[in-house]
Design an enzyme around this catalytic site. Structure first.
Site, PDB file in Angstrom:
ATOM      1  N   ARG A 107       6.924 -42.641   8.425  1.00  0.00           N
ATOM      2  CA  ARG A 107       6.121 -43.556   9.243  1.00  0.00           C
ATOM      3  C   ARG A 107       6.905 -44.067  10.449  1.00  0.00           C
ATOM      4  NH1 ARG A 107       5.369 -48.513   4.902  1.00  0.00           N
ATOM      5  NH2 ARG A 107       7.529 -48.571   4.193  1.00  0.00           N
ATOM      6  N   SER A 156       1.168 -51.198   7.634  1.00  0.00           N
ATOM      7  CA  SER A 156       1.638 -50.310   6.563  1.00  0.00           C
ATOM      8  C   SER A 156       2.242 -49.023   7.108  1.00  0.00           C
ATOM      9  CB  SER A 156       0.485 -49.953   5.625  1.00  0.00           C
ATOM     10  OG  SER A 156      -0.146 -51.112   5.168  1.00  0.00           O
ATOM     11  N   GLU A 208     -13.804 -47.715   7.695  1.00  0.00           N
ATOM     12  CA  GLU A 208     -13.331 -46.373   8.030  1.00  0.00           C
ATOM     13  C   GLU A 208     -14.427 -45.515   8.658  1.00  0.00           C
ATOM     14  OE1 GLU A 208     -13.025 -47.831   5.039  1.00  0.00           O
ATOM     15  OE2 GLU A 208     -10.883 -48.242   4.897  1.00  0.00           O
ATOM     16  N   PHE A 260      -9.286 -42.464   2.220  1.00  0.00           N
ATOM     17  CA  PHE A 260     -10.302 -43.126   3.050  1.00  0.00           C
ATOM     18  C   PHE A 260     -10.471 -42.418   4.395  1.00  0.00           C
ATOM     19  CE2 PHE A 260      -8.007 -46.504   0.556  1.00  0.00           C
ATOM     20  CZ  PHE A 260      -8.803 -46.327  -0.564  1.00  0.00           C
ATOM     21  N   ARG A 286       4.292 -41.653   3.831  1.00  0.00           N
ATOM     22  CA  ARG A 286       4.871 -42.662   4.731  1.00  0.00           C
ATOM     23  C   ARG A 286       6.367 -42.809   4.525  1.00  0.00           C
ATOM     24  NH1 ARG A 286       2.443 -48.061   3.575  1.00  0.00           N
ATOM     25  NH2 ARG A 286       1.947 -47.199   1.538  1.00  0.00           N
TER      26      ARG A 286
END
Lengths: 323, 278
Positions: A16, A43, A64, A89, A173
C-alpha cells in the site's frame, strides 16, 4: 524487462505504501488522474495523497455501487479514474455496475481490490474474496492483474494509466516477498518465467508466487526439477507459456489465493484442455469459504502452504508417470 | 398559447408519433414510460438543452443520462426529430444489427451520452459526468431521467447523498412520476411516496410539476439552473402511456404489444393533436 532477485525476502515497504507512492507520481505527472475510494482511504495509506490532491480525491463514503458508476461517468469526460476498496466490495458487491456502467458501456476504469483472498484473514469469511477473479473473468475484455510484489504493482499502475478499458488489480496491502529487482518492467498478458525446469511446471500468482519458488527450491533436493511461472496477468492469460510448459514438462500445478473454480487454475485448465492436455493439479481454496485467521494459518487450512505445493507437485508427476 | 408553448407541445406529439413509428416494426416495446416522458423530452431538446445534432460529441453540450434506459425509443425519437440521425433508423429499433437497441447505448447512437439499462445506475454515471465536467471547468449541465419505480433501487439514494455532499449543482434530475412500475402501482408495490420531500431531505433543490405542462417544466428547469450549490430534482407528475390511445387506460402498459389497428388509431389521435398545434 524484468530481473529476478537472487534471493526471495520480505520487501522493505508495504504494497500500500508503494501504491500510494506511485499514485502520487501519476497524479503529479497527469492532471487527468482521479482517485476514488469508499471510505477506506486511510486503510490503503492514501491519506497524504488525499491532502495533497483534494480536488482529485473522491471519498464516496460507504457506497461502492455508486463509486463504480461515478468512476464510469468521470471516465466518460476523458479523465482517468482509479477506484479502490476491499476486493470483495470492488467486485462481487458491484458486479452489475462494473458489468454495465464500465464494461458494457466501454468506459475506462481501473479498479483496485485490496486484501484479496486470505490476506483479509483477520476480517474473516465475509471479507475473504475467493471468487473475485472468477467474477471479473466473465466480463468481456476485462484485464485482471495480480502483482506478486510491489515492483509488478508499480509498473502495472504506470502502464494501465495510459491504457483504455476495464482493469482489475488485486493486491495485498501488506509487505510482500520481493521477487523482482527494482526498475523491472512487465508485459501485460505475458507471464514471467522465474525458474526453468523439465519435470513439472508450477503456475502461481500473487502471494503464492514466492511459495511456489520456495517449493521448487526444496523439491530440487528430492531431484524434482520444477519450472515456476508467475502468471501475474490472469486475463488475458499467457496461452503460449502454458502450452510450452505442458509440452516441455508434461505436468502442471496451479496455486492461487482464490477458489480453484474459475480462477487461475480454471484458466490454465481451459488452455490445457483446448491446446495441450497434461496432468493438472489445482491448488487453492477447494470450493469453500474463508474464515478468521492470519495468513500462515489460512494457508494451512486451505491447503495452500509450501508443503501443499510440494505434495501437489508429487501428485502431478505421479499422474504424469501413470499415463 | 404562445409560439414557444405551441412548438414544444408540437415537438412532444411528434416524439410520441415517432416512438410509434419506430416500435411499429416489431409492434412491441416500452410504450408506457416512453409516452409519459415525451413532454419533458420535448422541453429538453426543444428549449433547454445545449446540443448540436451535427456535432453530437460537442464538448460544450449539455449531457443527458436516461437512467430509465428501457425508454431508449423515446430518446431516439427526440434525437431523430432533431436530426441527429436519419428518421429511417427508427424502423430498425430492436431489429438485428440495429444502431438503436431497446436500451440507451452511447456507443451506437449519436446523441446518447451514457449506456443504461440496469436501473439505478444512470444516477451514478450522471453524477460522475457532472463531477468530471466541473473538474475540467466545463459549465455544461448534466440532465438525468429517473423513473419513479426506479427509485426502488438503493443506488439512486446512494447517488442522492453523494450529489448533495459534493455540491453538484449542475445536475438536474427529472423523475418521471407516472405512479406505475411493471407490476402495477408504485404505492402498492414499493411506495416511493413524496419524492420531492425525500430529495429535499437529501439536501437537493426539489420541485413538483405537472409533467405534461411543457411551460411548467421549462420554468422548473430555469429555477434549477439558478442553484449555486444544490443539485436539483424535478418531480414530473405524469400519466403512464399518455396520449397513446391503446396504452393510456391499460393497467399493464409498461411493455406492450399492439396490433396494426391499434397503431392506426393511435396515429390518428396524434395526427389530430399535431394538426391542432400546427
Amino acid at each position: 524487462m524484468y530481473q529476478i532477485c537472487e534471493e526471495i525476502k520480505p520487501e522493505s515497504k508495504e504494497m500500500r505504501e508503494v501504491f500510494a507512492q506511485v499514485m502520487d507520481e501519476l497524479a503529479g505527472s497527469d492532471g487527468r488522474v482521479i482517485y476514488l475510494d469508499a471510505d477506506i482511504i486511510n486503510s490503503i495509506k492514501m491519506t497524504s495523497f488525499s491532502k495533497k490532491y483534494p480536488q482529485r480525491t473522491i471519498d464516496c463514503g460507504i457506497q461502492e455501487a455508486n463509486m463504480i458508476g461515478v468512476a464510469a461517468g468521470i471516465s466518460e469526460t476523458g479523465l482517468i479514474p482509479f477506484a479502490h476498496t476491499f476486493a470483495p466490495f470492488a467486485t462481487r458487491r458491484v458486479m452489475d455496475q462494473v458489468f454495465v456502467s464500465v464494461a458494457y458501456a466501454d468506459l475506462n476504469v481501473r479498479i483496485i481490490g485490496s486484501d484479496p483472498g486470505i490476506t483479509a484473514g483477520s476480517n474473516g469469511g465475509t471479507h475473504i474474496p475467493l471468487e473475485d477473479i472468477g467474477m471479473m473473468r466473465c466480463i468481456p475484455n476485462a484485464t485482471i492483474i495480480e502483482p506478486a510484489d510491489s515492483n509488478v504493482l508499480a509498473d502495472m499502475l504506470r502502464q494501465t494509466k495510459d491504457l483504455y478499458g476495464l482493469y482489475y488489480i488485486r493486491l495485498s496491502r501488506k509487505k510482500s516477498e520481493q521477487i523482482y529487482k527494482e526498475g523491472s518492467t512487465f508485459t501485460i498478458g505475458k507471464s514471467n518465467l522465474l525458474r526453468e525446469g523439465k519435470d513439472v511446471t508450477i503456475i502461481a500468482s500473487g502471494i503464492c508466487v514466492a511459495d511456489a519458488c520456495k517449493a521448487a527450491a526444496e523439491l530440487k533436493q528430492e531431484g524434482i526439477d520444477a519450472r515456476v511461472i508467475d502468471m501475474f496477468t490472469i486475463k488475458p492469460i499467457d496461452r503460449e507459456a502454458i502450452i510450452q510448459a505442458s509440452k516441455e514438462t508434461g505436468a502442471i500445478v496451479t496455486i492461487e489465493n482464490h477458489n480453484i473454480i474459475n480462477g487461475l487454475g480454471s484458466a490454465v485448465a481451459e488452455v490445457l484442455c483446448e491446446d495441450a492436455p497434461a496432468p493438472l493439479v489445482r491448488l487453492g481454496a477447494q470450493d469453500r469459504f474463508g474464515e478468521v485467521g492470519n495468513v500462515d494459518y489460512l494457508k494451512k487450512v486451505l491447503h495452500m502452504s509450501v508443503e501443499d505445493i510440494k505434495n501437489g507437485v508429487r501428485k502431478a508427476i505421479s499422474k504424469k508417470n501413470n499415463q | 398559447m404562445d409560439k414557444v408553448e405551441r412548438n414544444l407541445r408540437l415537438l412532444a406529439a411528434q416524439i410520441r408519433k415517432t416512438v410509434l413509428y419506430g416500435l411499429g416494426t416489431s409492434k412491441a416495446g416500452h410504450i408506457g414510460g416512453a409516452m409519459s416522458m415525451s413532454d419533458a423530452l420535448a422541453v429538453l431538446y426543444g428549449k433547454e438543452m445545449k446540443v448540436d445534432p451535427n456535432n453530437p460529441k460537442w464538448e460544450e453540450r449539455d449531457r443527458l443520462v436516461v437512467s430509465k434506459g428501457h425508454c431508449g425509443p423515446a430518446v431516439y425519437a427526440a434525437l431523430a426529430v432533431k436530426g441527429f440521425f436519419p428518421m429511417e433508423w427508427m424502423l430498425t429499433i430492436n431489429q438485428p444489427e440495429t444502431k438503436l437497441p431497446s436500451h440507451c447505448d452511447k456507443n451506437k447512437v449519436p446523441g446518447i451520452d451514457m449506456t443504461t439499462g440496469s436501473l439505478g445506475q444512470g444516477m451514478s454515471t450522471a453524477l460522475g459526468i457532472a463531477w468530471g465536467l466541473r473538474y475540467q471547468q466545463n459549465d455544461a449541465y448534466t440532465y438525468l431521467f429517473l423513473g419513479d419505480g426506479e427509485c426502488d433501487e438503493g443506488q439512486v439514494w446512494e447517488g442522492a447523498l453523494f450529489a448533495s455532499t459534493k455540491k453538484l449543482n449542475h445536475v438536474i434530475a427529472l423523475i418521471d412520476k407516472n405512479e406505475k412500475q411493471l407490476d402495477g402501482y408504485t404505492k402498492d408495490i414499493c411506495n416511493v411516496g413524496d419524492l420531492a420531500k425525500k430529495f429535499e431531505q437529501f439536501d437537493w433543490y426539489a420541485q413538483d410539476v405537472d409533467g405534461h405542462d411543457v411551460m411548467a417544466i421549462a420554468e422548473a428547469i430555469e429555477n434549477a439552473k439558478k442553484q449555486n450549490e444544490k443539485p436539483s430534482v424535478i418531480v414530473l407528475h405524469t400519466v403512464k402511456g399518455k396520449d397513446c390511445t391503446f396504452a393510456e387506460d391499460v393497467f399493464y402498459n409498461h411493455h406492450m404489444t399492439f396490433t396494426q389497428e391499434q397503431l392506426d388509431e393511435a396515429n390518428q389521435h396524434l395526427d389530430q393533436l399535431i394538426a391542432k398545434l400546427s
